[in-house]
Enzyme design. Structure first.
Site, short mmCIF file in Angstrom:
data_model
loop_
_atom_site.label_atom_id
_atom_site.label_comp_id
_atom_site.label_asym_id
_atom_site.label_seq_id
_atom_site.Cartn_x
_atom_site.Cartn_y
_atom_site.Cartn_z
N GLU A 132 0.75 -0.88 0.01
CA GLU A 132 0.17 0.03 -0.03
C GLU A 132 0.85 1.20 0.24
O GLU A 132 1.17 1.44 1.21
CB GLU A 132 -0.80 -0.31 0.83
CG GLU A 132 -2.04 1.48 1.13
CD GLU A 132 -3.02 0.43 0.04
OE1 GLU A 132 -3.71 1.53 -0.20
OE2 GLU A 132 -3.19 -0.13 -0.28
N GLU A 156 -0.46 10.03 -5.78
CA GLU A 156 0.91 8.62 -5.87
C GLU A 156 1.08 8.37 -7.51
O GLU A 156 1.43 8.01 -7.60
CB GLU A 156 0.32 7.65 -5.18
CG GLU A 156 0.22 8.19 -3.38
CD GLU A 156 -1.09 6.90 -3.03
OE1 GLU A 156 -0.72 7.96 -1.11
OE2 GLU A 156 -1.26 6.62 -3.26
N ASP A 189 -6.88 2.99 2.46
CA ASP A 189 -6.82 1.85 3.45
C ASP A 189 -8.27 0.89 2.93
O ASP A 189 -7.70 0.03 3.26
CB ASP A 189 -6.35 1.73 4.61
CG ASP A 189 -5.02 3.33 4.84
OD1 ASP A 189 -3.97 2.06 3.84
OD2 ASP A 189 -4.93 4.25 5.49
#
Length: 497
Positions: free
Chosen positions: A295, A325, A479
């Site tokens: 992750e 990201e 998450d």
């Protein structure tokens, strides 16, 4: 007929005239008008509502668990307690006066904290900083935890992923990370924490929130956001990594989930270079038949991101990341669309698809002769999610990508299930498989809300997100999305890693 036309013309002139004095007025006037043309917006709104209902209902029908499910999942290695508090309120409680803002890469004192907080508050921007003075930090952390209205939450990607996985009663979860007494108390009782991971003091991350329009001295926040800081050496050095890998022998997991690499970025190049080599060595010790999901999280050092791309990504099976990201990864590796400074609005699906394919071609196993292990990427942005896999390695990915979107829609609204009155569809109904030719024009079918396309031996699954209109808490949403996507994913046994 001419009377009606004249009336309409006069009405239009009147609305136009009053508009200059009061831009809100036409809306007020239109509330009292029942001409058919003025009903278009409400009809469009009703039709939009029905799209949300169709998608939510389709999710409930189509999201099914795979035939082969994980029995044990090991998660590591960043864990902490998040203390969420009013930024202005806490700084006032610390007897700090407002003043001018100034950016600091590292915080050494209350004054540094005040100046950095004001610097980002006046821009309405998020930031995260390391606080170097351990004693001063713990005094501030105590004041924050005792501040009226302060909220304590489980924090750290690994702990949050573990919490989400633990909602499945048949799943055994091992969590390795720096777990202090407060965090241990807050964790789901189903989570197993090895004794080596327990420590006497918690790692606290202080999240100083401010609201849109909030004022402190001469500073006013243009939008709501937060400023995060910590003195977190354990997570910053990924000190639990070797303990985590050593504990796998006894636990015997079916899946390993790894996070926290981004925390090392703040340690400086010399430290992260050395520690990353040790991390790669430790990850390489994990048996090859156990898939590893990595992750990712926000980073700013292109060299560090490049090192992760070349050294870590090829030895993991799956990664999870968001639009910031993804673009930073492409910029760091000089990949597709690296010239984009940032995404404008909803990220273009074609560009996202190009970068995802590039990652699997350059650092994954899209080429059967490649020795890389990476075969799956779970991408999430506000309006839609894409799960992309190399053919032959993963199953049940349509259900997996929908499950991730469903949890984003419910959890951001603070609910267990999707409430269609509280969400809205923002994903494009038509989009392209690539930004450049040859490309395929694709569309979204709300009754079957997964659009599938292929590029070579790589398959893309896209589903829309029903975006919460008034989100209550977005921390840890990425998450939860990745965790849910993994629960609904199945590894095909004929392809060993």
């Amino acid at each position: 007929m001419w009377r009606k036309a004249s009336a309409a013309a006069l009405l239009a002139l009147a609305v136009g005239y009053f508009y200059h004095g009061s831009p809100e007025l036409p809306e007020q006037i239109l509330q009292y008008i029942s001409l058919p043309n003025f009903q278009l917006s409400s009809q469009s709104e009703n039709s939009q509502n029905s799209l949300e209902q169709v998608i939510a209902a389709a999710w409930e029908t189509l999201i099914t668990l795979p035939s082969r499910q994980w029995g044990k999942v090991a998660v590591g290695v960043n864990a902490c307690v998040d203390v969420v508090v009013s930024g202005v309120g806490l700084l006032q409680a610390l007897a700090v006066d407002p003043g001018a803002g100034l950016n600091h890469e590292v915080l050494h004192s209350k004054e540094d904290l005040k100046e950095a907080f004001i610097h980002y508050m006046e821009r309405g921007a998020a930031a995260e900083r390391f606080f170097s003075d351990k004693e001063a930090f713990h005094r501030i952390a105590r004041a924050a935890a005792e501040y009226p209205g302060a909220k304590l939450y489980v924090g750290g990607n690994a702990a949050l992923i573990g919490q989400k996985l633990a909602t499945y009663p048949d799943l055994m979860v091992l969590l390795c990370g720096p777990v202090g007494p407060k965090l241990h108390e807050m964790l789901d009782e189903q989570i197993v924490v090895p004794p080596e991971s327990l420590q006497q003091m918690d790692e606290f991350h202080l999240i100083l929130e401010y609201k849109a329009g909030e004022q402190w001295g001469s500073t006013q926040a243009p939008q709501a956001n937060r400023f995060i800081f910590s003195h977190d050496v354990s997570n910053g050095e990924m000190s639990s990594l070797e303990t985590f890998v050593a504990s796998l022998d006894e636990f015997q997991p079916d899946l390993v989930v790894l996070s926290g690499l981004h925390m090392m970025e703040g340690q400086g190049r010399e430290l992260w270079e050395e520690r990353l080599k040790e991390a790669v060595s430790a990850i390489s010790d994990i048996p090859k038949d156990i898939p590893i999901h990595l992750e990712l999280a926000s980073m700013t050092d292109k060299d560090y991101m490049n090192s992760i791309m070349h050294e870590v990504m090829p030895i993991v099976s799956s990664i999870g990341l968001n639009e910031q990201e993804l673009l930073f990864l492409s910029q760091a590796g000089d990949g597709p669309h690296a010239d984009l400074a940032s995404w404008k609005g909803i990220p273009d699906t074609g560009r996202v698809s190009d970068i995802l394919l590039w990652i699997l071609e350059q650092h994954g196993r899209s080429d059967p002769s490649s020795e890389a292990d990476l075969t799956r990427i779970h991408f999430h942005t506000l309006a839609y999610h894409i799960l992309v896999t190399v053919d032959g390695y993963w199953g049940n990915q349509a259900a997996a990508v929908m499950a991730g979107a469903r949890v984003a829609s419910s959890q951001s609204c603070g609910l267990q299930t999707v409430d269609v009155s509280k969400v809205e569809l923002k994903a494009p109904l038509e989009f392209h498989s690539s930004h450049s030719e040859p490309r395929e024009k694709l569309s979204l079918n709300p009754a079957q809300p997964v659009t599938v396309w292929r590029r070579g031996n790589v398959t893309f699954h896209l589903t829309p997100v029903l975006v919460c209109k008034q989100p209550l808490r977005t921390v840890g949403l990425g998450d939860a999305i990745s965790a849910e996507g993994l629960v609904y994913s199945e590894l095909k046994t004929q392809q060993p890693f």
